[in-house]
Design a protein around this motif. Sequence first.
Motif, short mmCIF file in Angstrom:
data_model
loop_
_atom_site.label_atom_id
_atom_site.label_comp_id
_atom_site.label_asym_id
_atom_site.label_seq_id
_atom_site.Cartn_x
_atom_site.Cartn_y
_atom_site.Cartn_z
N ALA A 54 43.01 31.27 98.08
CA ALA A 54 44.28 31.37 97.27
C ALA A 54 44.94 29.76 97.37
O ALA A 54 44.26 28.90 98.04
N ARG A 55 46.10 29.51 96.69
CA ARG A 55 46.81 28.37 96.82
C ARG A 55 47.14 27.94 98.15
O ARG A 55 47.21 26.99 98.66
N SER A 56 47.45 28.96 98.75
CA SER A 56 48.14 28.76 100.17
C SER A 56 47.08 28.97 101.20
O SER A 56 46.44 30.05 101.16
N PRO A 82 43.00 36.52 94.59
CA PRO A 82 44.08 36.21 95.84
C PRO A 82 45.52 36.71 95.63
O PRO A 82 45.97 36.67 94.55
N ASP A 136 51.83 33.86 96.79
CA ASP A 136 53.22 33.97 96.41
C ASP A 136 53.58 33.18 95.12
O ASP A 136 53.06 32.14 94.77
N ASP A 153 53.94 29.54 94.52
CA ASP A 153 52.80 28.84 94.84
C ASP A 153 51.96 28.60 93.47
O ASP A 153 50.91 27.93 93.48
N LEU A 154 52.08 29.56 92.53
CA LEU A 154 51.19 29.67 91.52
C LEU A 154 51.02 28.35 90.45
O LEU A 154 49.93 28.09 90.07
N ARG A 182 38.50 23.30 102.75
CA ARG A 182 39.19 23.71 101.80
C ARG A 182 40.60 23.79 102.46
O ARG A 182 41.53 23.71 101.73
N SER A 198 44.57 22.99 99.99
CA SER A 198 45.43 24.27 99.76
C SER A 198 46.79 23.87 100.56
O SER A 198 46.98 22.86 101.12
N ARG A 199 47.84 24.77 100.50
CA ARG A 199 49.19 24.41 100.77
C ARG A 199 49.13 25.02 102.40
O ARG A 199 48.87 25.89 102.41
#
Lengths: 233, 233
Positions: free
Chosen positions: A112-114, A189, A192, A195-196, B155, B159-160
């Motif tokens: 995921a991005r987070s 993923p 949120d 965060d996209l 990773r 990522s955030r």
Amino acid sequence: MPDTTRSGKTADERSTPGTYAPTDRTVPTRARERAAYDRELVHAILDEGYVCHLGFVRDGAPVVLPTLYGRIGERLYIHGSTGSRPLRAAGRTDPGLAVCLTVTLLDGLVLARSAFHHSINYRSVVVHGTARTVTDPEEKRVALDALVDQVVPGRSRDSRPADTKELAATAVLRLELAEVSAKLRTGGPNDDPEDLALPHWAGVVPVAPRYAAAVPAADLDPSIGTPAYLPGG
Amino acid sequence: MPDTTRSGKTADERSTPGTYAPTDRTVPTRARERAAYDRELVHAILDEGYVCHLGFVRDGAPVVLPTLYGRIGERLYIHGSTGSRPLRAAGRTDPGLAVCLTVTLLDGLVLARSAFHHSINYRSVVVHGTARTVTDPEEKRVALDALVDQVVPGRSRDSRPADTKELAATAVLRLELAEVSAKLRTGGPNDDPEDLALPHWAGVVPVAPRYAAAVPAADLDPSIGTPAYLPGG
């Protein structure tokens, strides 16, 4: 009109032969939407695997050991030397050995991005119950065939069956599929919304076991080719 | 002359920083030659995996759940929602939660001429100990990075990072690597001499996880290419 519940299912549909009845310990405290009790799904997961992690309690403390299993209908069989700990414990304890048997199939890495929403796609089955030593010789023989065939379907017919001495040296435990649940995570993923737009790659890396071409034993008669049921055969 | 034992090692060599001291529960009752206590070997197995099976005792019965872990030095970290059972139990129980954490890597299917000698090549690590809730925010943050990096090395930097709210929603448990053993099976089948002439194929089918090309999330900005640290990148 049927007597429907919030799940949209009738009472009859909630307790059909097609599902395992949920119990306190098979209903997760979180991510309940990932839990499933469908027999066909449970069987499919169990049949795709052959290594389980068997948990039991020894001197009050948990023990988790990897071991092989085989399924016949609503029974799982596990085996080992008669000298191994769980099997000795099962034979020693009159009403059997309380176990938790877990099978996990890994399907993907979820990025995921987070960092927080990183996850794994998987399918798992957790079986709670009492493992009991198989004493009937015929059940034991059939169970050992199932254990071999769980790893390589059909292989038991292409090997020398266990003889009396080997059967005596092998303890087999039976575990009924009664208190059972599956758990699954699928898909991409779940970032949120805020965060996209972050510049981090997100998606899934699929993973599955890869079986390479079978490697013959050094002392195998070269005239014996790789069987068709094996990779490279 | 050094004070050697039957193992050919001196007393000093038996308890070096390079090995975990065997205990009653890390010495198997059978197949002792498969057990190992070498730290480098244990670390290598742990670092190749990222899914463990965590066992604990709940209401007197064993529970085994698959979960992710990360290693930092001689500590393993596992995480989950603060609402999940093992993590709530660890927080509830004053001296921590007694656990057995097992990591298993599957290397091959071992097919012997006899059904009895069928086996699996594998490497596993079993850790016994007490899991304790991490309360220090900095240790928690570093542990969460380690969990992400265990699955995909590097990773966490792409990522955030977890924010305060996410950190609060995530419980992290710490387990010291102290009572630890590895177990391995390698090589071909061990058929009995009298079975070697049987007409059944014998050997090993190697198996390893295969990672397919990364699949981007449906909503990923198409200008973000697959990173070099992922398959297909």
